[in-house]
Scaffold this active site. Structure first.
Site, mmCIF file in Angstrom:
data_model
loop_
_atom_site.group_PDB
_atom_site.id
_atom_site.type_symbol
_atom_site.label_atom_id
_atom_site.label_comp_id
_atom_site.label_asym_id
_atom_site.label_seq_id
_atom_site.Cartn_x
_atom_site.Cartn_y
_atom_site.Cartn_z
ATOM 1 N N HIS A 223 0.799 -1.238 -0.071
ATOM 2 C CA HIS A 223 0.086 -0.011 -0.032
ATOM 3 C C HIS A 223 0.836 1.322 -0.072
ATOM 4 O O HIS A 223 0.165 2.399 -0.233
ATOM 5 C CB HIS A 223 -0.923 0.072 1.188
HETATM 6 C C1 UD1 Z 1 -2.020 4.891 6.302
HETATM 7 C C2 UD1 Z 1 -0.911 5.411 6.911
HETATM 8 C C3 UD1 Z 1 0.118 4.121 6.887
HETATM 9 C C4 UD1 Z 1 -0.239 3.047 7.390
HETATM 10 C C5 UD1 Z 1 -1.428 2.589 6.481
HETATM 11 C C6 UD1 Z 1 -2.144 1.404 7.127
HETATM 12 C C7 UD1 Z 1 -0.514 7.853 6.774
HETATM 13 C C8 UD1 Z 1 0.294 8.657 6.208
HETATM 14 N N1 UD1 Z 1 -0.130 6.488 6.340
HETATM 15 O O1 UD1 Z 1 -1.764 4.816 4.841
HETATM 16 O O2 UD1 Z 1 1.299 4.697 7.529
HETATM 17 O O3 UD1 Z 1 0.596 1.746 7.014
HETATM 18 O O4 UD1 Z 1 -2.491 3.519 6.786
HETATM 19 O O5 UD1 Z 1 -3.432 0.901 6.430
HETATM 20 O O6 UD1 Z 1 -0.748 7.927 7.969
HETATM 21 N N2 UD1 Z 1 -9.323 4.551 2.217
HETATM 22 C C9 UD1 Z 1 -10.289 3.930 2.194
HETATM 23 N N3 UD1 Z 1 -11.108 3.206 3.515
HETATM 24 C C10 UD1 Z 1 -10.683 3.352 4.425
HETATM 25 C C11 UD1 Z 1 -9.066 4.062 4.641
HETATM 26 C C12 UD1 Z 1 -8.764 4.557 3.571
HETATM 27 O O7 UD1 Z 1 -10.932 3.715 1.247
HETATM 28 O O8 UD1 Z 1 -11.056 3.083 5.507
HETATM 29 C C13 UD1 Z 1 -8.441 4.985 1.163
HETATM 30 C C14 UD1 Z 1 -8.759 6.639 1.446
HETATM 31 O O9 UD1 Z 1 -9.806 7.259 0.674
HETATM 32 C C15 UD1 Z 1 -7.265 7.053 0.519
HETATM 33 C C16 UD1 Z 1 -6.495 5.913 0.614
HETATM 34 O O10 UD1 Z 1 -7.188 4.715 1.121
HETATM 35 O O11 UD1 Z 1 -7.602 7.329 -0.776
HETATM 36 C C17 UD1 Z 1 -5.351 6.069 1.603
HETATM 37 O O12 UD1 Z 1 -5.892 6.370 3.003
HETATM 38 P P1 UD1 Z 1 -4.783 7.199 3.880
HETATM 39 O O13 UD1 Z 1 -5.531 7.220 5.377
HETATM 40 O O14 UD1 Z 1 -4.337 8.548 3.111
HETATM 41 O O15 UD1 Z 1 -3.417 6.456 3.896
HETATM 42 P P2 UD1 Z 1 -3.074 4.889 3.970
HETATM 43 O O16 UD1 Z 1 -2.294 4.655 2.374
HETATM 44 O O17 UD1 Z 1 -4.185 3.931 4.118
#
Ligand code: UD1
Length: 378
Positions: A223
């Site tokens: 991811h």
């Molecule tokens: C985040 C953390 C990372 C951790 C990872 C584990 C930061 C900078 N990154 O990364 O350290 O290892 O989580 O999962 O805090 N999304 C969904 N559903 C959800 C959550 C997220 O669809 O429940 C989508 C969001 O809309 C976004 C993407 O996933 O487009 C990324 O989510 P984000 O929280 O920005 O960072 P992660 O890549 O999950």
């Protein structure tokens, strides 16, 4: 009469829950000493990225839900800061406890420090020395905003000393994520998920008391923006996984960020070889991890969990903030080129790397107990 200390625990994203659960359980054993509030920032919000972990880990539901959702880093920090500050002002806790390195960790640490509330950082001192990782910025700044820093491995203490953080603030305690793993491992043995994925026979065909045979397989998680946000990098890795799958099935529970990128870029894999799954709950993932022949990942926590389990792990990254997993464990860093992944995977699958070099010091299931003792005295 002694007043209980009031603490706020913060969770926001998937890797936080397993680090907080043992702390809450330990404090819950001493209700006269601790009054706990659980705040969920809402950085992760899907059932599969959040709620399922509360169920699997037996955690209480959050007392406060900030609902910040997704967005750019700046948007996430800003929304957490704005919505957490009133909670702090209203509750006036003695401590805010933050874990790990996600955006919610830094934002809550900063809000607390600015409100003159003491901050404890669990999993302090880890450094990849790669400032292009958002998590690295979160780690450094959280540590410098914290009053008490709990480290998981000796490199953490060295890094903090090199950055001028006084040793009196730092305590080497072990790893609360491993506390959770050690507690739940005996229960991560319900073979339903393995049967569903056709990795072991149904119970009847098995014969009473006979150990069941599990087909070798590779488990994958990816991811990190560096690996998945760039279409050609992601295509390269998926290509490598298809080739690994010519030898053993590949199971890939797909993170929402990665799923979006696969769809946006119209990438695909042979569905019978590389099985793209929904994100899994803790118990299902732990079951798959413990029985897998090989794990390919770019996660931080999975490098540590496979080290504890003695499962070979290939980490698709140029660096790791968890060097103990390379020194003592079964982890190896690999480049994301297709041929490098394929070669390393074949090597790992045929030369059984399951030989355990050792479990890192203090990864003994009692980190939360040590943390609570230190906090009690602070
Ligand atoms: C985040 C953390 C990372 C951790 C990872 C584990 C930061 C900078 N990154 O990364 O350290 O290892 O989580 O999962 O805090 N999304 C969904 N559903 C959800 C959550 C997220 O669809 O429940 C989508 C969001 O809309 C976004 C993407 O996933 O487009 C990324 O989510 P984000 O929280 O920005 O960072 P992660 O890549 O999950």
């Amino acid at each position: 009469m002694k007043q209980p200390k009031r603490v706020i625990h913060v969770v926001g994203a998937r890797p936080n829950y397993m680090k907080v659960a043992p702390l809450m359980r330990e404090m819950g054993r001493h209700p006269d000493n601790w009054r706990q509030t659980l705040v969920h920032t809402g950085q992760h919000y899907d059932y599969r990225m959040s709620q399922v972990f509360f169920e699997d880990l037996g955690m209480p539901q959050p007392d406060v839900y900030l609902g910040v959702g997704s967005g750019s880093h700046a948007e996430q920090y800003a929304r957490v800061l704005q919505s957490f500050e009133p909670v702090l002002k209203q509750q006036q806790p003695d401590w805010v406890i933050v874990v790990g390195d996600v955006n919610s960790t830094l934002a809550c640490a900063l809000a607390a420090a600015q409100t003159h509330i003491r901050v404890a950082h669990v999993e302090a001192g880890l450094r990849s020395f790669d400032r292009t990782m958002p998590e690295e910025i979160n780690r450094v700044l959280t540590d410098h905003a914290s009053d008490l820093l709990f480290t998981t491995e000796p490199s953490g203490n060295r890094n903090l000393a090199n950055e001028g953080i006084p040793a009196e603030k730092v305590r080497f305690v072990g790893n609360t994520m491993i506390d959770t793993l050690a507690t739940l491992l005996p229960r991560a043995d319900d073979k339903r998920i393995l049967r569903e994925l056709l990795l072991c026979p149904a119970p009847n065909g098995n014969g009473e008391g006979k150990p069941i045979k599990i087909r070798p397989y590779t488990l994958v998680t990816l991811h990190r923006p560096q690996n998945v946000d760039d279409a050609s990098a992601l295509g390269e890795i998926l290509g490598a996984l298809e080739r690994v799958a010519e030898d053993v099935p590949v199971l890939f529970p797909v993170h929402p960020r990665t799923r979006k990128r696969i769809e946006e870029n119209h990438l695909s894999v042979h569905p019978e070889r590389v099985r793209l799954l929904e994100p899994l709950g803790y118990m299902d993932f732990l079951t798959l991890m413990r029985y897998s022949g090989l794990v390919i990942t770019d996660s931080g926590g999975i490098q540590e969990e496979t080290t504890y389990l003695g499962v070979p792990c290939l980490t698709v990254r140029p660096n790791t903030e968890r060097p103990i997993t390379i020194e003592l464990g079964t982890n190896r860093l690999i480049q994301r080129e297709s041929s490098a992944i394929l070669l390393a995977a074949q090597d790992a699958l045929c030369t059984n790397l399951r030989t355990h070099r050792g479990i890192p010091p203090l990864w003994d299931g009692r980190a939360a107990q040590r943390i609570v003792e230190h906090l009690g005295r602070a």
